[in-house]
Scaffold this motif. Structure first.
Motif, PDB file in Angstrom:
ATOM      1  N   ASP A  80       0.596  -1.223   0.078  1.00 61.12           N
ATOM      2  CA  ASP A  80      -0.040  -0.103   0.149  1.00 61.12           C
ATOM      3  C   ASP A  80       0.887   1.405  -0.257  1.00 61.12           C
ATOM      4  OD1 ASP A  80      -2.285  -1.324   0.061  1.00 61.12           O
ATOM      5  OD2 ASP A  80      -2.535  -1.336   2.266  1.00 61.12           O
ATOM      6  N   MET A  81       2.011   1.386   0.888  1.00 60.46           N
ATOM      7  CA  MET A  81       2.839   2.337   0.889  1.00 60.46           C
ATOM      8  C   MET A  81       3.547   2.656  -0.356  1.00 60.46           C
ATOM      9  SD  MET A  81       6.068   3.036   3.494  1.00 60.46           S
ATOM     10  CE  MET A  81       7.080   1.832   2.501  1.00 60.46           C
ATOM     11  N   PHE A  82       3.988   1.846  -1.058  1.00 57.09           N
ATOM     12  CA  PHE A  82       4.738   2.015  -2.186  1.00 57.09           C
ATOM     13  C   PHE A  82       3.555   2.119  -3.569  1.00 57.09           C
ATOM     14  CE2 PHE A  82       8.290  -0.447  -0.134  1.00 57.09           C
ATOM     15  CZ  PHE A  82       9.106   0.542   0.001  1.00 57.09           C
ATOM     16  N   THR A  83       2.522   1.544  -3.303  1.00 56.19           N
ATOM     17  CA  THR A  83       1.747   1.875  -4.580  1.00 56.19           C
ATOM     18  C   THR A  83       0.986   3.428  -4.293  1.00 56.19           C
ATOM     19  OG1 THR A  83       0.945  -0.390  -4.348  1.00 56.19           O
ATOM     20  CG2 THR A  83      -0.737   1.120  -5.343  1.00 56.19           C
ATOM     21  N   ASP A  84       0.971   3.695  -3.221  1.00 59.47           N
ATOM     22  CA  ASP A  84       0.784   5.447  -2.984  1.00 59.47           C
ATOM     23  C   ASP A  84       1.820   6.237  -3.300  1.00 59.47           C
ATOM     24  OD1 ASP A  84      -1.761   4.564  -1.567  1.00 59.47           O
ATOM     25  OD2 ASP A  84      -1.159   4.963   0.395  1.00 59.47           O
ATOM     26  N   GLY A  85       3.073   5.762  -2.950  1.00 58.57           N
ATOM     27  CA  GLY A  85       4.026   6.571  -3.516  1.00 58.57           C
ATOM     28  C   GLY A  85       4.305   6.410  -5.181  1.00 58.57           C
ATOM     29  N   TRP A  86       4.032   5.424  -5.570  1.00 59.62           N
ATOM     30  CA  TRP A  86       3.919   5.323  -7.040  1.00 59.62           C
ATOM     31  C   TRP A  86       2.868   6.340  -7.669  1.00 59.62           C
ATOM     32  CZ3 TRP A  86       6.768   4.976 -11.003  1.00 59.62           C
ATOM     33  CH2 TRP A  86       6.136   4.537 -12.310  1.00 59.62           C
ATOM     34  N   MET A  87       1.703   6.080  -7.051  1.00 58.71           N
ATOM     35  CA  MET A  87       0.566   7.020  -7.648  1.00 58.71           C
ATOM     36  C   MET A  87       1.036   8.559  -7.483  1.00 58.71           C
ATOM     37  SD  MET A  87      -1.602   5.207  -8.596  1.00 58.71           S
ATOM     38  CE  MET A  87      -2.835   3.835  -8.478  1.00 58.71           C
ATOM     39  N   ARG A  88       1.614   9.025  -6.321  1.00 55.01           N
ATOM     40  CA  ARG A  88       2.139  10.228  -6.323  1.00 55.01           C
ATOM     41  C   ARG A  88       3.117  10.836  -7.367  1.00 55.01           C
ATOM     42  NH1 ARG A  88       1.852   8.993  -1.038  1.00 55.01           N
ATOM     43  NH2 ARG A  88       4.025   8.717  -0.649  1.00 55.01           N
ATOM     44  N   ARG A 103      12.371  10.813  -8.525  1.00 55.76           N
ATOM     45  CA  ARG A 103      11.517  10.216  -7.548  1.00 55.76           C
ATOM     46  C   ARG A 103      11.123   8.565  -7.681  1.00 55.76           C
ATOM     47  NH1 ARG A 103      11.090   8.435  -2.933  1.00 55.76           N
ATOM     48  NH2 ARG A 103       9.407   8.075  -2.012  1.00 55.76           N
ATOM     49  N   ALA A 104      10.704   8.479  -9.171  1.00 57.53           N
ATOM     50  CA  ALA A 104      10.510   6.799  -9.333  1.00 57.53           C
ATOM     51  C   ALA A 104      11.846   6.109  -9.145  1.00 57.53           C
ATOM     52  CB  ALA A 104      10.218   6.817 -10.633  1.00 57.53           C
ATOM     53  N   ASP A 105      13.090   6.675  -9.521  1.00 61.14           N
ATOM     54  CA  ASP A 105      14.359   5.936  -9.218  1.00 61.14           C
ATOM     55  C   ASP A 105      14.440   5.886  -7.923  1.00 61.14           C
ATOM     56  OD1 ASP A 105      16.732   4.797 -10.476  1.00 61.14           O
ATOM     57  OD2 ASP A 105      17.774   6.685  -9.993  1.00 61.14           O
ATOM     58  N   VAL A 106      14.242   6.761  -7.014  1.00 62.53           N
ATOM     59  CA  VAL A 106      14.245   6.536  -5.628  1.00 62.53           C
ATOM     60  C   VAL A 106      13.489   5.572  -4.919  1.00 62.53           C
ATOM     61  CG1 VAL A 106      14.151   7.755  -3.170  1.00 62.53           C
ATOM     62  CG2 VAL A 106      15.420   8.844  -5.287  1.00 62.53           C
ATOM     63  N   LEU A 107      12.327   5.467  -5.246  1.00 62.96           N
ATOM     64  CA  LEU A 107      11.169   4.812  -4.978  1.00 62.96           C
ATOM     65  C   LEU A 107      11.546   3.152  -5.229  1.00 62.96           C
ATOM     66  CD1 LEU A 107       8.359   4.467  -3.599  1.00 62.96           C
ATOM     67  CD2 LEU A 107       7.115   4.786  -5.771  1.00 62.96           C
ATOM     68  N   LEU A 108      11.915   3.082  -6.570  1.00 64.50           N
ATOM     69  CA  LEU A 108      12.395   1.498  -7.014  1.00 64.50           C
ATOM     70  C   LEU A 108      13.706   1.123  -6.062  1.00 64.50           C
ATOM     71  CD1 LEU A 108      11.971  -0.757  -8.427  1.00 64.50           C
ATOM     72  CD2 LEU A 108      13.159   0.214 -10.287  1.00 64.50           C
ATOM     73  N   THR A 109      14.508   2.125  -5.674  1.00 63.70           N
ATOM     74  CA  THR A 109      15.463   1.664  -4.985  1.00 63.70           C
ATOM     75  C   THR A 109      15.131   1.262  -3.503  1.00 63.70           C
ATOM     76  OG1 THR A 109      17.318   3.120  -6.205  1.00 63.70           O
ATOM     77  CG2 THR A 109      17.869   2.391  -3.916  1.00 63.70           C
ATOM     78  N   GLU A 110      14.055   1.981  -3.041  1.00 64.22           N
ATOM     79  CA  GLU A 110      13.662   1.762  -1.525  1.00 64.22           C
ATOM     80  C   GLU A 110      12.734   0.309  -1.654  1.00 64.22           C
ATOM     81  OE1 GLU A 110      10.968   4.984  -1.084  1.00 64.22           O
ATOM     82  OE2 GLU A 110      12.585   6.539  -0.801  1.00 64.22           O
ATOM     83  N   VAL A 111      12.104   0.146  -2.796  1.00 60.74           N
ATOM     84  CA  VAL A 111      11.452  -1.168  -2.854  1.00 60.74           C
ATOM     85  C   VAL A 111      12.409  -2.468  -2.878  1.00 60.74           C
ATOM     86  CG1 VAL A 111      10.018  -2.753  -4.195  1.00 60.74           C
ATOM     87  CG2 VAL A 111       9.389  -0.265  -3.951  1.00 60.74           C
TER      88      VAL A 111
END
Length: 163
Positions: A80-88, A103-111
């Motif tokens: 849910d958290m990463f899906t919300d981040g992806w939507m943002r 931000r997408a690059d950072v998000l994928l690294t976090e995942v």
């Protein structure tokens, strides 16, 4: 019945030829399996290292390395958290495409980090990711390149005093 030296030699030659054929068949199947598993990543790796044999050794090394990781699935809360981040990130894309890509690059690294992938450097991350997601890693590399280019452009604009 006694075999002549010629018959023994021919028999050994046949055995060597059969062993060679078996080896070629096994190598061909192995190469086909790697091509099938890694898809475009196989070709990219061959091009990067210069030969199919070295590329196959590299891909096998990746498989061994990733097999030693403790990759875990995301919890429902993390999904849910990463899906919300992806939507943002997606909504940000309209107003700030460069920022959204970064931000997408950072998000994928976090995942990847949460799942248990080592995240030491981009090249290692993308190589590791290619083992389980060979079709996706090509897009990941492209997006990362775009992110890096945009970051350089922003730094250049700041240095030159432009916005």
């Amino acid at each position: 019945m006694t075999l002549s030296p010629l018959e023994i030699g021919l028999g050994l030659l046949v055995l060597v030829l059969l062993a060679g054929i078996v080896m070629l068949v096994v190598q061909g199947r192995h190469r086909a399996n790697l091509r099938s598993k890694f898809g475009p990543e196989y070709s990219r790796t061959v091009e990067a290292v210069g030969s199919p044999r070295r590329a196959e050794a590299e891909l096998q090394e990746r498989e061994k390395r990733v097999a030693s990781f403790s990759i875990r699935p995301l919890s429902p809360q993390q999904v849910d958290m990463f899906t919300d981040g992806w939507m943002r990130v997606q909504t940000q894309f309209v107003d700030d495409p460069q920022g959204a890509v970064s931000r997408a690059d950072v998000l994928l690294t976090e995942v990847m980090e949460v799942r248990g992938y080592p995240i030491a450097d981009f090249e290692r991350r993308s190589a590791d990711l290619s083992v389980d997601h060979p079709q996706v890693v090509q897009n990941y590399r492209s997006a990362h390149d775009i992110s890096i280019r945009h970051a350089r452009e922003r730094r250049t604009r700041r240095i030159c005093g432009r916005r």
